[in-house]
Structures are given as structure tokens and as C-alpha cells.
Design an enzyme around this catalytic site. Structure first.
Site, short mmCIF file in Angstrom:
data_model
loop_
_atom_site.label_atom_id
_atom_site.label_comp_id
_atom_site.label_asym_id
_atom_site.label_seq_id
_atom_site.Cartn_x
_atom_site.Cartn_y
_atom_site.Cartn_z
N LYS A 51 0.87 -1.19 0.00
CA LYS A 51 0.00 0.00 0.00
C LYS A 51 0.90 1.24 0.00
O LYS A 51 1.19 1.82 1.05
CB LYS A 51 -0.91 -0.06 1.24
CG LYS A 51 -2.26 0.54 1.02
CD LYS A 51 -3.20 0.15 2.14
CE LYS A 51 -4.33 1.13 2.29
NZ LYS A 51 -5.17 1.34 1.13
N1 PMP Z 1 -7.59 -2.12 -3.14
C1 PMP Z 1 -7.07 -0.90 -2.96
C2 PMP Z 1 -6.27 -0.28 -4.06
C3 PMP Z 1 -7.29 -0.22 -1.75
O1 PMP Z 1 -6.78 0.99 -1.57
C4 PMP Z 1 -8.07 -0.83 -0.75
C5 PMP Z 1 -8.34 -0.11 0.53
N2 PMP Z 1 -7.34 -0.34 1.47
C6 PMP Z 1 -8.57 -2.11 -0.98
C7 PMP Z 1 -8.31 -2.73 -2.19
C8 PMP Z 1 -9.33 -2.85 0.07
O2 PMP Z 1 -8.45 -3.25 1.08
P1 PMP Z 1 -8.90 -3.42 2.60
O3 PMP Z 1 -10.07 -4.31 2.59
O4 PMP Z 1 -7.72 -4.04 3.25
O5 PMP Z 1 -9.20 -2.08 3.11
#
Ligand code: PMP
Length: 324
Positions: free
Chosen positions: A175
Site C-alpha cells: 500500500k
Molecule cells: N484495493 C485498494 C487499491 C485499496 O486501496 C483498498 C483499501 N485499502 C482495498 C483494495 C481494500 O483493502 P482493505 O479491505 O484491506 O481495506
């Protein structure tokens, strides 16, 4: 990094924040008022996007008078992994990051749904693009937060012309702050064209995810989501929903590549994420998804999810840390 100094307005462990009290933030070992948490304009993470972050939710349960932080360990494990990809480790142990976040939420005394945003950033103030030989710092703030995208009505989506940043460019499974320019390109293209959200394809043309959400589709009763090698973020919500689908509905999620045109002929599509929660998609590229109404599997999964995250289902107590 962990020499905590209680802020002047720190509250007792069970305290609830009086309206006049400033929100505090954790910055490199200290609790400071959010308004005073600043970084310099030459900070590497700001100049080059060399930072990583998490988005975490804490859900308020009015009946219980309790705030539940959701899947903190999973988020901080992913943050550690992202930091490793960015040549940032070692970072604080996961347990310490969990503990300081619980402390931060307690000090703020929120009695409403809250969003927690930890970041680890390259903190050296220097010109020169690279990952190595730079210092890192960590900051965590928390703010009250409602819906990120609609969850009650079905949303519309467009397959945008941008492609997801590939593992060969900026790994999507980490991320990374700089990579969110890619998400911003996608989201704005969709919204400026009149749609609610973006569906983003990987470089090989398969469906990757939304701008900041993972994607699921239902075809003939089978729950399907792109696999971890389709340039997705390995979402915490994605994992939680696969768990719920299996345990509560007996559905084994198929993880496989999805063609764009499958989205036009499937029965249900939803996007999911910490911010997005579960957002049903009822139209993609002007094609109605299924009946055009929120489908039964999406509806059931959303009920199960919200019961679990708000602390209404004791079977999922291990997803949550009570703050008070
Ligand atoms: N894909 C992206 C690009 C994101 O930014 C997020 C949000 N964090 C998600 C998927 C979903 O991830 P999560 O369920 O861990 O929040």
C-alpha cells in the site's frame, strides 16, 4: 520510537472526549494534538511518494457503548509487509503498533465510527530519488468517519482507460502512497464521466479491482474474485468476506482471473474495502448487472459483515478489539 509522552489533553483509559478537546495523533513515539502534527516540505515521502499507509475502521456500537477496532493485527501485518517492499524494515513490532492504536483511540474518546490512518514515511529531508539510505518515521491519526461510497443503493461503475500499476512497476500488494496517483486517475475518470466508481483492469486486460476496493462477482451461485497475482491489494475486507462466505453460507470463493465481459453477464458484483465496506454495483459500462437490484448473496454478506464488525456476532469477536 516508543517513548510515549502523554499529551496535555490525554484522557483516562475509559474517558470520552469532551467536544472541546483537541484530537490527538501519535507521531513517532509521542501523542500530540493533530493540528500540531506536521512534516517539512522537503520530507522524502512527500517529495516522492515514498511512504506506506493503512486505512483501518473502528465501529461504534451504540447499545453496548463500545468502540470496536477492526482487524488491527491484519492491517499492521500488511503495513509491515509494505514497509519491507519499500526497504523500510525493521519497523515497530505488530503488537506495539496495535497497542499504540488502541491507546490513541482511547485517548480520543470517540463515540462514533472512526477511521484510523497509520503511515510510515521516508522522513529524511533530502532531494534524490531512491529507496535506500533514508530514515523512516511513523504517524497514526484517527478521525470520525462515515461512508466512503454508497452501501445502501447500488452504484454505477465504468471500466476506465487507465491500467492498474503492475507488480513490474509499483507492486499493488504494497500500500504505497505514490501508487495512489494511479487510483486517483481511475476514480476521477469514472466520476467525471458520471459514474460512481472505477473498475480497473490489469495490464493483461483482466479485471484487477476498483480504485480503492477489491471486486467480487457472483456467477451461477459461485463467488469469484481476482487472485493475488492479478495486481490487487490483498484486501483485509476481501479476506474477511471469503471467511464469512465459507463459514456462514458454505460458499468457497473461487480466486481466478475475471474477464471484463464476464462482469456484463454475471449475476452480482460488489466492491469491498475498509473504507468502501460492501458496495453493490448495479451497472457497469451501461450494462445492467443481474436484475439491476442488489443481489441476494451481496445482501446476505453485507448483513453478516456489519453484524460482525459492530460486535453483534460473538462468533467473530476475534476480529475486534474493544477500545473502552
Ligand atoms: N484495493 C485498494 C487499491 C485499496 O486501496 C483498498 C483499501 N485499502 C482495498 C483494495 C481494500 O483493502 P482493505 O479491505 O484491506 O481495506
Amino acid at each position: 520510537m516508543l517513548t510515549e509522552k502523554p499529551a496535555a489533553d490525554a484522557l483516562p483509559a475509559t474517558g470520552v472526549r469532551p467536544a472541546s478537546t483537541a484530537v490527538v495523533c501519535w507521531m513517532d513515539g509521542e501523542f500530540v494534538p493533530l493540528a500540531e502534527a506536521k512534516v517539512g516540505v522537503m520530507t522524502h515521502g512527500f517529495l516522492y511518494g515514498t511512504a506506506t499507509f493503512e486505512g483501518i475502521r473502528a465501529y461504534w456500537n451504540e447499545e453496548q457503548g463500545q468502540l470496536y477496532a477492526l482487524k488491527l493485527r491484519e492491517h499492521y501485518t500488511r503495513l509491515s509487509h509494505s514497509a519491507r517492499v519499500l526497504l523500510m524494515d525493521p519497523v515497530l513490532p505488530v503488537d506495539e503498533m496495535v497497542a499504540l492504536t488502541v491507546d490513541l483511540l482511547r485517548r480520543n474518546g470517540f463515540r462514533q465510527d472512526t477511521y484510523v490512518r497509520p503511515s510510515i514515511y521516508k522522513s529524511t529531508e533530502a532531494i534524490g530519488v531512491r529507496l535506500h539510505n533514508l530514515e523512516n518515521k511513523m504517524v497514526v491519526f484517527a478521525v470520525p468517519f462515515g461512508e466512503y461510497i454508497a452501501i445502501d443503493r447500488g452504484i454505477t461503475a465504468q471500466t476506465v482507460s487507465w491500467r492498474r500499476n503492475s507488480d513490474m512497476a509499483i507492486p499493488a500488494r504494497a500500500k504505497i502512497v505514490g501508487a495512489y496517483a494511479n487510483s486517483a486517475f481511475s476514480k476521477s475518470e469514472a466520476q467525471l464521466n458520471g459514474y460512481d466508481e472505477a473498475v480497473v483492469l490489469a495490464n493483461d486486460g483482466h479485471v484487477s479491482e476498483g480504485s480503492a476496493e477489491n471486486l467480487f462477482m457472483v456467477r451461477d451461485g459461485v463467488l469469484i474474485t481476482p487472485g493475488v497475482a492479478d495486481d490487487i491489494l490483498e484486501g483485509v475486507t476481501r479476506g474477511a468476506l471469503m471467511d464469512l462466505a465459507l463459514r456462514e453460507m458454505g460458499l468457497v470463493t473461487e480466486q481466478r482471473s475475471i474477464d471484463r465481459s464476464e462482469l456484463y453477464i454475471c449475476d452480482e458484483v460488489f466492491l469491498c474495502g475498509t473504507g468502501a465496506q460492501i458496495s453493490p454495483v448495479v451497472s457497469i459500462d451501461h450494462r445492467t448487472v443481474g436484475t439491476g437490484k442488489v443481489g441476494p448473496i451481496t445482501t446476505r454478506l453485507a448483513e453478516l459483515y456489519f453484524d460482525a464488525v459492530r460486535g453483534r456476532n460473538p462468533d467473530y469477536a476475534d476480529w475486534l478489539i474493544p477500545i473502552y
